[in-house]
Write a protein that holds these residues in place. Structure first.
Motif, PDB file in Angstrom:
ATOM      1  N   TYR A 105       0.840  -1.223  -0.074  1.00  0.00           N
ATOM      2  CA  TYR A 105      -0.040   0.025   0.015  1.00  0.00           C
ATOM      3  C   TYR A 105       0.870   1.360   0.113  1.00  0.00           C
ATOM      4  O   TYR A 105       0.294   2.442  -0.045  1.00  0.00           O
ATOM      5  CB  TYR A 105      -0.785   0.056   1.311  1.00  0.00           C
ATOM      6  CG  TYR A 105      -2.011  -1.050   0.979  1.00  0.00           C
ATOM      7  CD1 TYR A 105      -3.178  -0.852   0.184  1.00  0.00           C
ATOM      8  CD2 TYR A 105      -1.940  -2.414   1.886  1.00  0.00           C
ATOM      9  CE1 TYR A 105      -4.133  -2.007   0.208  1.00  0.00           C
ATOM     10  CE2 TYR A 105      -2.886  -3.230   1.951  1.00  0.00           C
ATOM     11  CZ  TYR A 105      -3.836  -3.290   0.911  1.00  0.00           C
ATOM     12  OH  TYR A 105      -4.900  -4.077   0.847  1.00  0.00           O
TER      13      TYR A 105
ATOM     14  N   THR B   7      -0.054   5.572  -1.583  1.00  0.00           N
ATOM     15  CA  THR B   7      -0.223   6.508  -0.645  1.00  0.00           C
ATOM     16  C   THR B   7       0.326   7.982  -1.142  1.00  0.00           C
ATOM     17  O   THR B   7       1.365   7.914  -1.573  1.00  0.00           O
ATOM     18  CB  THR B   7       0.072   6.107   0.793  1.00  0.00           C
ATOM     19  OG1 THR B   7       1.488   5.801   0.938  1.00  0.00           O
ATOM     20  CG2 THR B   7      -1.048   4.942   1.323  1.00  0.00           C
TER      21      THR B   7
ATOM     22  N   GLN C  61       0.175  11.315   3.626  1.00  0.00           N
ATOM     23  CA  GLN C  61      -0.324  10.051   4.083  1.00  0.00           C
ATOM     24  C   GLN C  61       0.730   9.205   4.875  1.00  0.00           C
ATOM     25  O   GLN C  61       0.305   8.594   5.878  1.00  0.00           O
ATOM     26  CB  GLN C  61      -1.097   9.100   3.213  1.00  0.00           C
ATOM     27  CG  GLN C  61      -2.573   9.732   2.759  1.00  0.00           C
ATOM     28  CD  GLN C  61      -3.439   9.113   1.748  1.00  0.00           C
ATOM     29  OE1 GLN C  61      -2.582   8.700   0.691  1.00  0.00           O
ATOM     30  NE2 GLN C  61      -4.566   9.191   1.662  1.00  0.00           N
ATOM     31  N   ARG C  62       1.668   8.992   4.048  1.00  0.00           N
ATOM     32  CA  ARG C  62       2.818   7.986   4.694  1.00  0.00           C
ATOM     33  C   ARG C  62       3.173   8.548   5.964  1.00  0.00           C
ATOM     34  O   ARG C  62       3.589   8.108   6.973  1.00  0.00           O
ATOM     35  CB  ARG C  62       4.117   7.957   3.473  1.00  0.00           C
ATOM     36  CG  ARG C  62       3.481   7.190   2.469  1.00  0.00           C
ATOM     37  CD  ARG C  62       4.455   7.268   1.484  1.00  0.00           C
ATOM     38  NE  ARG C  62       4.160   6.981   0.106  1.00  0.00           N
ATOM     39  CZ  ARG C  62       4.684   7.064  -0.993  1.00  0.00           C
ATOM     40  NH1 ARG C  62       5.815   7.954  -1.155  1.00  0.00           N
ATOM     41  NH2 ARG C  62       4.310   6.698  -2.187  1.00  0.00           N
TER      42      ARG C  62
ATOM     43  N   ILE D 147      -6.685   4.185   3.863  1.00  0.00           N
ATOM     44  CA  ILE D 147      -5.603   4.385   4.565  1.00  0.00           C
ATOM     45  C   ILE D 147      -5.975   5.582   5.573  1.00  0.00           C
ATOM     46  O   ILE D 147      -5.327   5.633   6.834  1.00  0.00           O
ATOM     47  CB  ILE D 147      -4.503   5.235   3.723  1.00  0.00           C
ATOM     48  CG1 ILE D 147      -3.014   5.222   4.378  1.00  0.00           C
ATOM     49  CG2 ILE D 147      -4.816   6.157   2.871  1.00  0.00           C
ATOM     50  CD1 ILE D 147      -2.533   4.156   5.383  1.00  0.00           C
ATOM     51  N   ASP D 148      -6.712   6.639   5.332  1.00  0.00           N
ATOM     52  CA  ASP D 148      -7.090   7.655   6.227  1.00  0.00           C
ATOM     53  C   ASP D 148      -7.928   7.016   7.412  1.00  0.00           C
ATOM     54  O   ASP D 148      -7.641   7.736   8.539  1.00  0.00           O
ATOM     55  CB  ASP D 148      -7.942   8.793   5.421  1.00  0.00           C
ATOM     56  CG  ASP D 148      -7.170   9.314   4.289  1.00  0.00           C
ATOM     57  OD1 ASP D 148      -5.643   9.567   4.528  1.00  0.00           O
ATOM     58  OD2 ASP D 148      -7.580   9.804   3.467  1.00  0.00           O
TER      59      ASP D 148
END
Length: 218
Positions: free
Chosen positions: A82, A86, A90-91, A193-194
């Motif tokens: 993933y 991203t 985000q990372r 992811i969020d």
């Protein structure tokens, strides 16, 4: 209880304030032993503070353990496939959330630790050659009346900070890094992811209680 104690001990290697002096040693075996001794001693010395405010365990984890944890490398491993999906923002948010989550997880694990019962033995310390950059440090958790528990720490040399750092722990053949990767990847698949970052932040912010139980993989 046995499983909880394993993860309490494992916290010693996994995830210093700016004013603290790092323990330096070119040999990762000796380094981890020194970190373990210093951390256990602080827990014993500050037991009254811990009993009064269990959240103090987070302070100890951040102060004593996280300087010797390659949390960014571990975070990237946990993101796995993933990572490419991203954004950089985000990372960075995930790295921080995962680090805070690990700190809280270890702090909860330490609620099950009793310094009067448990000892960590380092098995067959070895010399390290200049070309070595990734080694496995073998240890055993010893408690009277129980069989020793095998803990193998995977440690890599961080050239930027010029120090050996742990990035994975293998307990009786089970990798913490792989377990967390499977667990978190499942959340990313179902929630994105969020929402995963938000979930990790919420878990990290929950207060520590002395009767906490630690959710660990089977």
């Amino acid at each position: 209880m046995k499983t909880l104690v394993i993860w309490a001990i494992s916290a010693l290697m996994l995830v210093a304030p700016a004013s603290a002096e790092l323990i330096k040693d070119d040999n990762p075996y000796r380094l981890l032993e020194k970190v373990a001794e210093q951390t256990f001693q602080r827990i014993a010395n500050e037991r009254d503070m811990i009993n009064e405010n269990p959240d103090h365990l987070k302070v100890i984890v951040e102060d004593e353990l996280m300087p010797y944890v390659d949390n960014i490398f571990a975070s990237k491993k946990v993101l796995g496939r993933y990572f490419k999906d991203t954004s950089n923002e985000q990372r960075q948010a995930f790295y921080q959330a995962f680090t805070d989550y690990i700190v809280a997880t270890y702090a909860r694990a330490f609620t099950q630790y009793d310094e009067s019962k448990h000892e960590v033995e380092f098995v067959n310390p070895k010399n390290v050659s200049p070309s070595d950059r990734d080694v496995t440090v073998e240890t055993r958790v010893v408690e009277n009346g129980r069989d020793p528990i095998r803990l193998n720490f995977r440690v890599r040399y961080d050239a930027d900070s010029e120090i050996w750092k742990a990035y994975d722990l293998v307990v009786e053949g089970v990798s913490l890094l792989s377990s967390k990767q499977s667990e978190i990847n499942a959340v990313i698949r179902s929630r994105g992811i969020d929402n995963t970052i938000e979930l990790l932040n919420n878990k990290a912010q929950q207060p520590i209680r002395l009767d906490d139980e630690v959710d660990v993989p089977a």
